[in-house]
Write a protein that holds these residues in place. Structure first.
Motif, PDB file in Angstrom:
ATOM      1  N   ILE A 171       0.821  -1.209   0.000  1.00  0.00           N
ATOM      2  CA  ILE A 171       0.000   0.000   0.000  1.00  0.00           C
ATOM      3  C   ILE A 171       0.857   1.262   0.000  1.00  0.00           C
ATOM      4  O   ILE A 171       0.402   2.335  -0.409  1.00  0.00           O
ATOM      5  CB  ILE A 171      -0.973  -0.002   1.201  1.00  0.00           C
ATOM      6  N   VAL A 176      -2.857  -0.048  -4.268  1.00  0.00           N
ATOM      7  CA  VAL A 176      -2.881  -1.444  -3.833  1.00  0.00           C
ATOM      8  C   VAL A 176      -4.199  -2.121  -4.197  1.00  0.00           C
ATOM      9  O   VAL A 176      -4.215  -3.322  -4.527  1.00  0.00           O
ATOM     10  CB  VAL A 176      -2.592  -1.553  -2.317  1.00  0.00           C
ATOM     11  N   VAL A 200      -2.333  -7.011   2.840  1.00  0.00           N
ATOM     12  CA  VAL A 200      -1.923  -5.656   2.480  1.00  0.00           C
ATOM     13  C   VAL A 200      -0.744  -5.291   3.376  1.00  0.00           C
ATOM     14  O   VAL A 200      -0.835  -5.376   4.603  1.00  0.00           O
ATOM     15  CB  VAL A 200      -3.074  -4.655   2.651  1.00  0.00           C
ATOM     16  N   VAL A 228      -3.877  -6.569   7.561  1.00  0.00           N
ATOM     17  CA  VAL A 228      -3.087  -5.435   7.077  1.00  0.00           C
ATOM     18  C   VAL A 228      -1.846  -5.310   7.961  1.00  0.00           C
ATOM     19  O   VAL A 228      -1.955  -5.168   9.182  1.00  0.00           O
ATOM     20  CB  VAL A 228      -3.899  -4.123   7.118  1.00  0.00           C
TER      21      VAL A 228
END
Length: 489
Positions: A171, A176, A200, A228
């Motif tokens: 990202i 992304v 991510v 993430v």
């Protein structure tokens, strides 16, 4: 065969190597016997495998050496059976199971890949023996469908061994959502079916701010999110594998000692500088082409090179030879490692054309030595002793060529009982074939003290281990590691 999971990326340098290392350490902390595997790697930052016998004495990517460390096991050439070491813009040296296989232009290599799959599968079998889990790292991106035929690095391997894939997107570089959704859109059905979800990576700030982004990706792809990952500050304390990271290292922070490192076109094993970078009082500046070597540097380190003559000619073309002469006139110190050592001599000769068409080049002349390239490649881990500071050293050698001359009578080190390198008459310049010498804490402390830096020499290996633990803890907090490990088959 051990259970396995594979991480592929939406592109190069999305952080796969660090995430795989962190997952390996997390699995180890759970009591699992875990191993890393990367079918094909492209990097001039190589390491020497630790294991004796069949799996030792050979080259692997530095990333797989780090991942082996994360697993708490010795590195094996089977962890990275195919390693490409770029020598020119269109060709690479091909290393297969640790040994030089030959050279190939990019176009020729595409045809060669089908033959290399046998070596990949042989190594895959060996790595799985006795393991509970194998964490596999892809290379580049599976969305490079123009390279899908005979692929051994991404989906060609995943479909061959039926290993589930998790896609990693970065990202920090932007886009992304498009990169993950675009990968889903462009993959053939068989390849798309291998992907179980996505991660991510490199999020700065509050990760909950991307909740809507995760919802959008899942809506477009049907893939689940495994989480993430925030920006991992500890990753800066790990060895960098790919030269694409060098652009981010070109700007330093002012400290007591500035170390200038020219970014050679075929720079190799620049992680030799990591222990210096980790010292609070030392500023390591990687100098890109077109920029002068900084006049306020107290030390210039010429690093390893995959193409000594080519990089020597580029060094001169970029104007760095004049900068180096001015640096020496100011009393500055110079260290050359491996290819950098060869460049510091009076001449580099390549009578057999091992590196290319240019058979001889004038060196930088800071050491009274000359180098002759020879076909046989030296690849080994070594123990050594610094003759300059009378301290123990350890590291590895990966080089071609033999260096001789009057300054070799003042060796920089004794390596496995044999003199290595050379030191100038005034002691301000030295060269060595030993990679990893700055990782020796006592040597680094004495060396930096001679350059006016006191209090250096902390335990660098312990710092790397601590960074791996920190990264594993961060992944456990932000990823569904239980689901990831359960995914393996």
């Amino acid at each position: 065969m051990a259970r396995a999971i594979m991480l592929q990326g939406t592109g190069s340098d999305v952080g796969k190597t660090v995430v795989v290392a962190g997952l390996c350490r997390a699995a180890l902390r759970r009591g699992l016997k875990v191993r890393p595997f990367k079918p094909q790697n492209m990097s001039n930052n190589a390491a020497v495998a630790d294991l004796p016998g069949e799996a030792g004495g050979g080259e692997i990517g530095r990333g797989q050496w780090l991942q082996a460390l994360a697993c708490g096991v010795p590195a094996s050439v089977h962890m990275n059976p195919v390693l490409l070491k770029p020598q020119t813009d269109i060709g690479s040296q091909v290393i297969v199971q640790g040994k030089v296989f030959g050279e190939a232009r990019a176009r020729d290599y595409q045809a060669l890949k089908a033959k290399l799959m046998a070596a990949v599968m042989d190594s895959w079998t060996k790595i799985g023996e006795g393991a509970d889990l194998v964490v596999v790292e892809g290379a580049g991106s599976p969305a490079e469908i123009n390279l899908r035929a005979n692929d051994i690095a991404n989906m060609g391997f995943a479909t061959r061994v039926d290993v589930p894939v998790v896609l990693v997107g970065d990202i920090d570089r932007g886009g992304v959502i498009a990169s993950i959704v675009g990968t889903h859109a462009i993959l053939p059905d068989e390849d798309r079916a291998m992907i179980a979800g996505y991660i991510v990576n490199k999020f700065r700030g509050d990760v909950s701010l991307f909740d809507d982004g995760l919802t959008a990706i899942t809506r477009f792809t049907g893939w689940r999110s495994f989480g993430v990952v925030p920006w991992l500050k500890a990753a800066a304390r790990l060895p960098a594998e790919d030269s694409v990271t060098l652009e981010r290292l070109a700007d330093g922070e002012r400290r007591a000692l500035k170390v200038a490192v020219p970014m050679l076109p075929r720079i190799a094993n620049f992680d030799d500088l990591d222990p210096l970078k980790a010292e609070p009082a030392v500023e390591v500046v990687f100098v890109p082409p077109g920029k002068p070597l900084p006049a306020d540097a107290g030390l210039v380190v010429i690093p390893g090179s995959k193409s000594t003559i080519g990089d020597l000619l580029a060094f001169r073309e970029y104007g760095w030879e004049r900068d180096l002469e001015a640096h020496r006139a100011r009393g500055g110190a110079v260290v050359g490692i491996c290819g950098g050592f060869q460049m510091l001599g009076r001449t580099v000769r390549d009578p057999d054309g091992i590196e290319g068409r240019v058979r001889e080049a004038k060196g930088l002349g800071l050491l009274d030595v000359e180098t002759v390239m020879e076909p046989e490649k030296t690849v080994r881990n070594v123990t050594a002793h610094s003759t300059i500071f009378q301290t123990p050293l350890s590291g590895y050698e990966i080089h071609m060529g033999r260096t001789t001359g009057p300054d070799c009578a003042r060796p920089a080190a004794i390596v496995d009982g044999v003199a290595d390198g050379a030191v100038s008459a005034d002691g301000k310049v030295f060269g060595t074939y030993l990679h990893g010498l700055f990782g020796a804490d006592a040597f680094r402390a004495r060396f930096l003290a001679g350059l006016g830096v006191s209090g250096a020499g902390s335990d660098h290996r312990a710092a790397v281990e601590a960074a791996l633990d920190e990264i594993a803890e961060e992944l456990e907090r932000h990823l569904d590691c239980e689901a990831l490990f359960s995914l393996a088959r």
